[in-house]
Design a protein around this motif. Structure first.
Motif, PDB file in Angstrom:
ATOM      1  N   ASN A  51       2.151   1.790  -6.737  1.00  0.00           N
ATOM      2  CA  ASN A  51       1.587   0.698  -5.963  1.00  0.00           C
ATOM      3  C   ASN A  51       1.307  -0.461  -6.915  1.00  0.00           C
ATOM      4  O   ASN A  51       0.531  -0.321  -7.861  1.00  0.00           O
ATOM      5  CB  ASN A  51       0.300   1.142  -5.273  1.00  0.00           C
ATOM      6  CG  ASN A  51      -0.217   0.099  -4.343  1.00  0.00           C
ATOM      7  OD1 ASN A  51      -0.847  -0.856  -4.780  1.00  0.00           O
ATOM      8  ND2 ASN A  51       0.078   0.247  -3.070  1.00  0.00           N
ATOM      9  N   LYS A  99       5.677   1.192  -2.088  1.00  0.00           N
ATOM     10  CA  LYS A  99       6.012   0.456  -0.857  1.00  0.00           C
ATOM     11  C   LYS A  99       6.979   1.236   0.023  1.00  0.00           C
ATOM     12  O   LYS A  99       7.072   0.981   1.214  1.00  0.00           O
ATOM     13  CB  LYS A  99       6.640  -0.900  -1.196  1.00  0.00           C
ATOM     14  CG  LYS A  99       5.765  -1.817  -2.010  1.00  0.00           C
ATOM     15  CD  LYS A  99       4.608  -2.320  -1.216  1.00  0.00           C
ATOM     16  CE  LYS A  99       3.796  -3.384  -1.872  1.00  0.00           C
ATOM     17  NZ  LYS A  99       3.591  -3.375  -3.284  1.00  0.00           N
ATOM     18  N   ILE A 102       4.866   2.789   2.796  1.00  0.00           N
ATOM     19  CA  ILE A 102       3.964   1.950   3.582  1.00  0.00           C
ATOM     20  C   ILE A 102       4.713   1.377   4.782  1.00  0.00           C
ATOM     21  O   ILE A 102       5.807   0.833   4.636  1.00  0.00           O
ATOM     22  CB  ILE A 102       3.386   0.806   2.719  1.00  0.00           C
ATOM     23  CG1 ILE A 102       2.559   1.413   1.569  1.00  0.00           C
ATOM     24  CG2 ILE A 102       2.551  -0.150   3.545  1.00  0.00           C
ATOM     25  CD1 ILE A 102       2.096   0.412   0.538  1.00  0.00           C
ATOM     26  N   ARG A 118      -4.179  -3.100  -0.589  1.00  0.00           N
ATOM     27  CA  ARG A 118      -4.410  -1.851   0.143  1.00  0.00           C
ATOM     28  C   ARG A 118      -5.816  -1.806   0.734  1.00  0.00           C
ATOM     29  O   ARG A 118      -6.095  -1.002   1.595  1.00  0.00           O
ATOM     30  CB  ARG A 118      -4.235  -0.646  -0.776  1.00  0.00           C
ATOM     31  CG  ARG A 118      -2.827  -0.408  -1.275  1.00  0.00           C
ATOM     32  CD  ARG A 118      -1.871   0.106  -0.213  1.00  0.00           C
ATOM     33  NE  ARG A 118      -1.353  -0.993   0.587  1.00  0.00           N
ATOM     34  CZ  ARG A 118      -1.092  -0.926   1.885  1.00  0.00           C
ATOM     35  NH1 ARG A 118      -1.275   0.153   2.562  1.00  0.00           N
ATOM     36  NH2 ARG A 118      -0.624  -1.965   2.538  1.00  0.00           N
ATOM     37  N   ARG A 121      -6.058  -3.793   5.477  1.00  0.00           N
ATOM     38  CA  ARG A 121      -4.814  -3.398   6.142  1.00  0.00           C
ATOM     39  C   ARG A 121      -5.041  -3.319   7.644  1.00  0.00           C
ATOM     40  O   ARG A 121      -6.176  -3.350   8.103  1.00  0.00           O
ATOM     41  CB  ARG A 121      -4.302  -2.091   5.568  1.00  0.00           C
ATOM     42  CG  ARG A 121      -5.359  -1.059   5.379  1.00  0.00           C
ATOM     43  CD  ARG A 121      -4.956   0.029   4.394  1.00  0.00           C
ATOM     44  NE  ARG A 121      -5.931   1.083   4.440  1.00  0.00           N
ATOM     45  CZ  ARG A 121      -6.968   1.173   3.638  1.00  0.00           C
ATOM     46  NH1 ARG A 121      -7.167   0.295   2.694  1.00  0.00           N
ATOM     47  NH2 ARG A 121      -7.829   2.161   3.752  1.00  0.00           N
ATOM     48  N   ASP A 127      -1.347   3.855   4.460  1.00  0.00           N
ATOM     49  CA  ASP A 127       0.073   3.520   4.549  1.00  0.00           C
ATOM     50  C   ASP A 127       0.378   2.486   5.627  1.00  0.00           C
ATOM     51  O   ASP A 127       1.515   2.336   6.048  1.00  0.00           O
ATOM     52  CB  ASP A 127       0.910   4.778   4.761  1.00  0.00           C
ATOM     53  CG  ASP A 127       0.563   5.513   6.041  1.00  0.00           C
ATOM     54  OD1 ASP A 127      -0.393   5.117   6.732  1.00  0.00           O
ATOM     55  OD2 ASP A 127       1.264   6.495   6.342  1.00  0.00           O
TER      56      ASP A 127
END
Length: 139
Positions: A51, A99, A102, A118, A121, A127
């Protein structure tokens, strides 16, 4: 990262990078980077497996609690135990949230050049798509 610096700079010591930002707060720094794609070879290769926002990030809140990010609710213990905490699989798990795992990001052609957030969201799932992304890979 230290905020309120006279100028933006970074210092690298072995595998540690310390950032100094002119921004007045950590949130100002995060929000100043929203929806940006960065053309950087090191970031790209990091993004293939990790990440790009949280990999190897360690923060300590004003109460001395160790977190991956100041804006995330999860804490892992007190700063006194920082070596035990940052070397634990539980703490490092989020570092490997690439990614490719996600929602929506996994379909984005720019995903390995993106520094997303993160902490903020669309829903509480790690995710899910970041709130600060206004790019639509399906158009």
């Amino acid at each position: 990262m230290f905020t309120g610096a006279k100028k933006n700079k970074s210092i690298r010591k072995k595998q540690t990078k310390i950032l100094f930002s002119k921004e007045k707060s950590f949130s100002d720094f995060c929000y100043s980077h929203k929806s940006k794609f960065i053309l950087d070879e090191q970031l790209y290769f990091e993004g293939l497996k990790y990440n790009t926002c949280l990999n190897k990030k360690v923060t300590i809140d004003s109460n001395g609690k160790v977190k991956n990010c100041l804006f995330m609710p999860e804490t892992y213990g007190d700063y006194i135990d920082i070596n035990l905490i940052i070397n634990s699989k539980k703490f490092q798990k989020i570092w490997r949230l690439s990614k490719d795992r996600i929602d929506i990001c996994k379909d984005c052609e720019k995903r390995y050049m993106c520094v997303d957030c993160r902490a903020f969201r669309e829903n509480k799932q790690l995710d899910s798509k970041p709130n600060n992304c206004n790019y639509d890979p399906y158009i």
